[in-house]
Design an enzyme around this catalytic site. Structure first.
Site, short mmCIF file in Angstrom:
data_model
loop_
_atom_site.label_atom_id
_atom_site.label_comp_id
_atom_site.label_asym_id
_atom_site.label_seq_id
_atom_site.Cartn_x
_atom_site.Cartn_y
_atom_site.Cartn_z
N LYS A 1 0.85 -1.20 0.00
CA LYS A 1 0.00 0.00 0.00
C LYS A 1 0.88 1.25 0.00
CE LYS A 1 -1.78 3.24 2.59
NZ LYS A 1 -1.91 4.25 1.58
N GLY B 1 6.73 5.84 7.92
CA GLY B 1 5.84 7.00 7.92
C GLY B 1 5.96 7.74 9.23
N SER B 2 4.89 8.39 9.61
CA SER B 2 4.93 9.24 10.80
C SER B 2 4.86 8.42 12.08
CB SER B 2 3.76 10.22 10.76
OG SER B 2 2.55 9.50 10.83
N GLY C 1 2.59 5.16 12.88
CA GLY C 1 3.41 4.00 13.23
C GLY C 1 3.08 3.46 14.62
N GLU D 1 9.71 2.41 10.60
CA GLU D 1 10.68 3.50 10.44
C GLU D 1 9.89 4.79 10.43
OE1 GLU D 1 13.77 3.74 10.70
OE2 GLU D 1 14.23 1.60 10.73
N CYS E 1 13.33 12.01 6.12
CA CYS E 1 13.33 11.64 7.54
C CYS E 1 14.71 11.89 8.14
CB CYS E 1 12.94 10.18 7.70
SG CYS E 1 13.93 9.09 6.66
N GLU F 1 8.82 17.10 14.54
CA GLU F 1 9.28 17.02 13.15
C GLU F 1 8.46 18.00 12.30
OE1 GLU F 1 8.33 13.48 10.83
OE2 GLU F 1 10.44 13.38 10.24
P1 NAP Z 1 2.06 8.97 7.30
O1 NAP Z 1 1.00 9.98 7.25
O2 NAP Z 1 2.31 8.28 8.58
O3 NAP Z 1 1.70 7.91 6.16
C1 NAP Z 1 2.55 6.81 5.91
C2 NAP Z 1 1.73 5.70 5.26
O4 NAP Z 1 0.80 5.22 6.23
C3 NAP Z 1 0.91 6.16 4.06
O5 NAP Z 1 0.88 5.14 3.10
C4 NAP Z 1 -0.45 6.36 4.68
O6 NAP Z 1 -1.51 6.29 3.75
C5 NAP Z 1 -0.50 5.20 5.64
N1 NAP Z 1 -1.53 5.31 6.66
C6 NAP Z 1 -2.18 6.41 7.09
N2 NAP Z 1 -3.08 6.07 8.04
C7 NAP Z 1 -2.98 4.74 8.22
C8 NAP Z 1 -3.62 3.80 9.06
N3 NAP Z 1 -4.57 4.16 9.93
N4 NAP Z 1 -3.27 2.50 8.98
C9 NAP Z 1 -2.31 2.10 8.12
N5 NAP Z 1 -1.67 2.95 7.30
C10 NAP Z 1 -1.99 4.25 7.35
O7 NAP Z 1 3.46 9.57 6.82
P2 NAP Z 1 3.75 10.43 5.52
O8 NAP Z 1 3.22 11.81 5.72
O9 NAP Z 1 3.36 9.69 4.29
O10 NAP Z 1 5.35 10.46 5.51
C11 NAP Z 1 6.11 11.35 6.24
C12 NAP Z 1 6.64 10.69 7.48
O11 NAP Z 1 7.41 9.55 7.14
C13 NAP Z 1 7.60 11.58 8.25
O12 NAP Z 1 7.35 11.46 9.63
C14 NAP Z 1 8.96 11.01 7.91
O13 NAP Z 1 9.98 11.27 8.85
C15 NAP Z 1 8.64 9.57 7.83
N6 NAP Z 1 9.67 8.84 7.09
C16 NAP Z 1 10.50 8.02 7.78
C17 NAP Z 1 11.52 7.35 7.11
C18 NAP Z 1 12.43 6.41 7.84
O14 NAP Z 1 12.97 5.51 7.21
N7 NAP Z 1 12.62 6.56 9.13
C19 NAP Z 1 11.67 7.51 5.74
C20 NAP Z 1 10.81 8.37 5.08
C21 NAP Z 1 9.81 9.02 5.76
P3 NAP Z 1 -2.11 7.63 3.07
O15 NAP Z 1 -1.04 8.18 2.25
O16 NAP Z 1 -3.24 7.11 2.29
O17 NAP Z 1 -2.51 8.52 4.22
#
Ligand code: NAP
Length: 479
Positions: free
Chosen positions: A173, A226-227, A231, A248, A282, A381
């Site tokens: 996904k 993701g966030s 997470g 992550e 990130c 963040e």
């Molecule tokens: P996000 O809002 O947490 O979304 C990440 C993924 O989770 C998306 O595919 C999102 O789908 C999905 N999601 C949302 N709600 C969910 C739920 N209830 N159950 C399961 N999945 C769900 O994060 P983002 O805004 O896409 O990305 C930015 C974040 O990622 C930042 O915090 C960044 O630091 C982090 N990040 C971390 C790393 C690492 O390796 N540490 C690398 C890159 C990014 P939708 O898009 O449909 O909402």
């Protein structure tokens, strides 16, 4: 009419409940394509397809898996320019950054094409005479992969490649904002020779198909990037169902600059860390921790360098920084600048919305000074081109400030002192430490991940990826 793109389920391209447009953040009038939205019913079908494919894929043998991964990597590398441009168009990274990310994705598949041939076990003597012990690794099963929008081809690749290499089936996904690269990757994977159902793509919103994926009985493990907010919730759901989980998440990465640093180098790597890829990494640094002796020179030099940065259409030549990826991310960036100034920080450069030939989410990279560790801008963040300077007396205080965060992904130090560099590498509470290098920018063949609130579960990438994507079996044989 832009092309319509469907989900890949059980080897078939299937329409979901409706289609959403994928909008170019450099030009809001440009629609990259229309991408379908999976329903919970379709998600269920994808999990069943993966379960059905698992027995034969997990027994398919390492040559077949290696060949498929190699083929995928070869096609990605051959099309890196086109894929990099698609990435730049849908996410807003500059074209060179996009091509670099596509190249990384291809290299990751090539790496795991080799890695699946090298999966080793152990043979040990038993403590009981006449008995042999074998420790082997087996595939985990069907894995749900959930990825963010900021690395739309590299992160899916560093999850999909090891998952397939070690004999697992996948339900993937991607982030709703960037389905283009995910679809292109799925298209390539679908032509790699793997059987129907081994790899499934379900595009759709996390709010709709997230829970059904994470909670599905047919899913053995979840690998999420993701966030922290999402997470943490996924970790709780997996714990309740005793599922393996790998997370992550975010960062609040420090970039320390000591008095003895090479000023030009320190400024360049700070600008890279804070603002390249629009600060949407990130591993980006939004906390620049600068010691007294170099502070006035550093602030002047970084302001000068920032003034030379070209912000504009991600696909235009000569652009340093593309747009922010979405309206909501732009609002968040602006809000944090307002929060910071209300908390007492001083905005000394950038931070304003920029107009360009096309309507897009362009923003001038922002620098805030007079900031202290307790401010929200130094604890949370931001995930945009916003950097805050924290002024400290010397190395000891710099190290303490660097570690003064609930996150622990990446940390950097700019110094010519071997003593301080060595001490920082050992004492930093981050999963990745950089000496005289930007906090962002990592290799694909070594472990990636953090500590504290940034990561949970086994590391990703390199041979460490086997820890999550396999399960260990210990077998005893009477000789
Ligand atoms: P996000 O809002 O947490 O979304 C990440 C993924 O989770 C998306 O595919 C999102 O789908 C999905 N999601 C949302 N709600 C969910 C739920 N209830 N159950 C399961 N999945 C769900 O994060 P983002 O805004 O896409 O990305 C930015 C974040 O990622 C930042 O915090 C960044 O630091 C982090 N990040 C971390 C790393 C690492 O390796 N540490 C690398 C890159 C990014 P939708 O898009 O449909 O909402």
């Amino acid at each position: 009419m832009p092309q319509q793109h469907n989900n890949l389920i059980g080897g078939e391209w299937l329409a979901g409940s409706d289609y959403t447009p994928n909008i170019n953040p450099s030009n809001l009038a440009d629609v990259v394509g229309h991408y379908t939205q999976a329903s919970a019913v379709q998600l269920d079908a994808a999990v069943h397809a993966a379960r059905a494919a698992f027995p034969s894929w997990s027994a398919s043998g390492i040559q077949a898996r290696s060949d498929a991964l190699d083929k995928i990597g070869t096609e990605i590398l051959a099309r890196r320019e086109e894929l990099g441009m698609l990435l730049a168009r849908e996410e807003g990274k500059t074209k060179p950054e996009g091509i670099g990310e596509a190249t990384r994705a291809g290299n990751i598949f090539k790496f795991f094409a080799g890695e699946c041939l090298r999966l080793a076990g152990e043979i040990l003597p038993s403590v009981r005479p006449g008995i042999g012990v074998e420790v082997t690794r087996e595939p985990l099963g069907v894995i749900g992969l959930i990825t963010p929008w900021n690395f739309p081809i590299a992160i899916p690749s560093w999850k999909i490649a090891p998952a397939l290499a070690y004999g697992n089936c996948v339900v993937f996904k991607p982030a709703d904002l960037v389905p283009g690269c995910a679809w292109a990757l799925a298209d390539i994977i679908s032509r790699s020779g793997i059987s129907a159902g081994v790899f499934n793509l379900v595009m759709g919103r996390g709010s709709v198909i997230g829970d059904p994926l994470v909670n599905h009985d047919g899913i053995d493990g979840i690998s999420f990037t993701g966030s922290q907010l999402v997470g943490g919730r996924i970790a709780q759901q997996c714990a309740a169902r005793l599922k393996k989980v790998q997370l992550e998440m975010g960062g609040k990465n420090p970039q320390v600059v000591l008095d003895d640093a090479d000023l030009g180098q320190a400024v360049e790597l700070s600008v890279q860390s804070a603002f390249f890829s629009t600060g949407q990494r990130c591993t980006a640094s939004s906390r620049l921790i600068v010691t007294d002796g170099i502070y006035p020179r550093f602030v002047e030099a970084i302001k000068t360098r920032m003034a030379s940065l070209k912000v504009g259409d991600a696909l235009q030549a000569g652009i340093d920084i593309g747009p922010v990826s979405s309206q909501s991310q732009l609002d968040q960036d602006m809000e944090y600048i307002a929060i910071g100034t209300a908390e007492g920080a001083t905005l000394v450069a950038g931070g304003e919305r920029l107009k360009r030939d096309t309507e897009g989410y362009f923003m001038a990279p922002a620098l805030l000074i007079d900031t202290i560790a307790q401010m929200r801008i130094n604890r949370e963040e931001i995930f945009g081109p916003v950097a805050n300077i924290i002024r400290v007396k010397g190395y000891e205080e710099a190290l303490a400030e660097a570690n003064n965060t609930p996150f622990g992904l990446s940390a950097g130090i700019a110094t010519t002192s071997l003593k301080h560099a060595t001490h920082f590498k050992r004492q930093s509470q981050a999963g990745m430490v950089m000496v005289n290098l930007p906090t962002a920018g990592v290799d694909y063949h070594v472990p990636f991940g953090g500590r504290k609130g940034s990561s949970y579960g086994p590391r990703e990438q390199g041979r460490y990826a086997q820890e999550f994507f396999t399960t260990v079996k210990t077998a005893y044989t009477l000789a």
